[in-house]
Design an enzyme around this catalytic site. Structure first.
Site, PDB file in Angstrom:
ATOM      1  N   HIS A   1      -7.014  17.776 -81.912  1.00 13.66           N
ATOM      2  CA  HIS A   1      -6.413  17.106 -80.742  1.00 13.66           C
ATOM      3  C   HIS A   1      -7.338  16.033 -80.160  1.00 13.66           C
ATOM      4  O   HIS A   1      -7.163  15.593 -79.030  1.00 13.66           O
ATOM      5  CB  HIS A   1      -6.043  18.145 -79.669  1.00 13.66           C
TER       6      HIS A   1
ATOM      7  N   ARG B   1     -12.119  15.614 -66.252  1.00 18.27           N
ATOM      8  CA  ARG B   1     -12.478  16.581 -67.293  1.00 18.27           C
ATOM      9  C   ARG B   1     -13.792  16.201 -67.958  1.00 18.27           C
ATOM     10  O   ARG B   1     -14.599  17.069 -68.302  1.00 18.27           O
ATOM     11  CB  ARG B   1     -11.339  16.701 -68.306  1.00 18.27           C
TER      12      ARG B   1
END
Ligand SMILES: CC(C)NC(=O)[C@H](Cc1c[nH]c2ccccc12)NC(=O)[C@H](CCCC/N=C(/NCCC(=O)O)S[C@H]1O[C@H](COP(=O)(O)OP(=O)(O)OC[C@H]2O[C@@H](n3cnc4c(N)ncnc43)[C@H](O)[C@@H]2O)[C@@H](O)[C@H]1O)NC(=O)OCc1ccccc1
Ligand SMILES: [Zn+2]
Length: 249
Positions: A125, A75
């Site tokens: 997050h 990612r």
């Protein structure tokens, strides 16, 4: 959404924003989709056949830290190739208009809001760009340069983990407190590109609806209706890279 319906909804949204002194935003993976960042839903909750829960949980990291780092390094490599889209840029422009009275609580860990120029971003997050040492707790910003398969902490040699909130983990107190405060005080809450199924992030919507009377006007920007649609006063259904810039016109 038919064009005429969208035009009417955009008019209502612009009206609500014109009367707003405080605006808060909640974003999810959908706001970054047009930049080329895969959403969770699009991957059917799977990553290379692994349940997201398996690679985004403390127990998953205990069990197989190499696999988890493969997931996050992939990612990071993706985020290195992408740039903010017109949706991120529109939100940054809105911040310049409302200044201190505008903030974004994001579930995204890609840092694209900041890359678009947004200052008041609450990363509830965490972030792909930071690592945290599991031994000494040292947090470091590492940008998106490729990291070792199992990166270690410089100062203490401990095992590093992504500075990201995994499932079954608490959100960072200060950031979450700021996000709740902003939602509780806003006149308008923009809910952009989220399926609104993950908690406590999704609870910012009822917080905005119920904290003041009258509660905030909730504007949902999404390709489709979601779990949040029943709480939305206005729905702008279409790509957020198209609908959000129209709110700035
Ligand atoms: C799945 C869900 C049911 N489970 C949870 O919510 C759990 C459990 C839970 C807690 N409370 C509950 C209450 C009810 C039910 C369950 C729970 N929550 C937790 O575990 C939380 C932690 C949750 C955070 C987990 N980390 C993430 N991310 C970081 C990792 C990483 O990224 O790798 S969550 C991750 O998934 C979520 C994905 O959702 P979206 O971003 O919305 O993405 P999605 O793909 O689903 O949807 C995309 C949307 O965009 C739209 N779209 C697509 N393209 C576009 C486009 N172009 N334009 C506009 N819209 C678009 C699509 O239509 C779609 O609607 C995000 O939050 C994302 O951050 N922690 C905790 O509760 O800890 C306890 C605790 C408390 C105190 C002390 C100790 C422990
Ligand atoms: Zn350390």
């Amino acid at each position: 959404m038919a064009d005429d319906e969208l035009e009417i909804a955009l008019t209502h949204a612009a009206e609500a924003l014109r009367h707003a002194s405080k605006v808060a935003v909640l974003t999810g993976a959908g706001v970054s989709a047009e930049s080329g960042v895969p959403t969770f839903r699009a991957s059917d909750g799977l990553w290379e056949g692994h349940r997201i829960e398996d690679v985004a949980t403390p127990s998953g990291f205990e069990r197989d830290p190499g696999l988890v780092w493969k997931f996050y390094n992939a990612r990071r490599a993706n985020v290195k190739t992408v740039s903010p889209n017109a949706g991120h840029l529109a939100l940054a422009a809105m911040e310049r208009h409302w200044g201190e009275n505008f903030s974004i609580a994001t579930q995204n860990v890609d840092g694209l809001h900041q890359a678009a120029g947004s200052q008041r971003v609450f990363e509830i997050h965490g972030s792909l760009r930071r690592t945290r040492c599991t031994a000494c707790g040292e947090i470091q910003d590492r940008g998106v340069e490729p990291l070792a398969d199992m990166p270690e902490c410089g100062p203490c040699g401990g095992r590093l983990r992504p500075d990201i909130v995994w499932f079954h983990e608490a959100l960072p107190d200060d950031v979450w407190w700021n996000a709740q405060q902003a939602a509780g005080e806003c006149d308008v809450l923009l809910v952009v590109g989220t399926s609104a199924v993950v908690y406590p992030a999704a609870s910012l919507i009822p917080i905005a609806k119920r904290s003041k009377s009258p509660g905030a006007t909730v504007i949902e920007c999404n390709l489709t209706r979601t779990e949040a649609s029943t709480m939305a006063d206005i729905g702008l259904y279409g790509p957020s890279g198209v609908t959000l810039p129209k709110l700035c016109e």
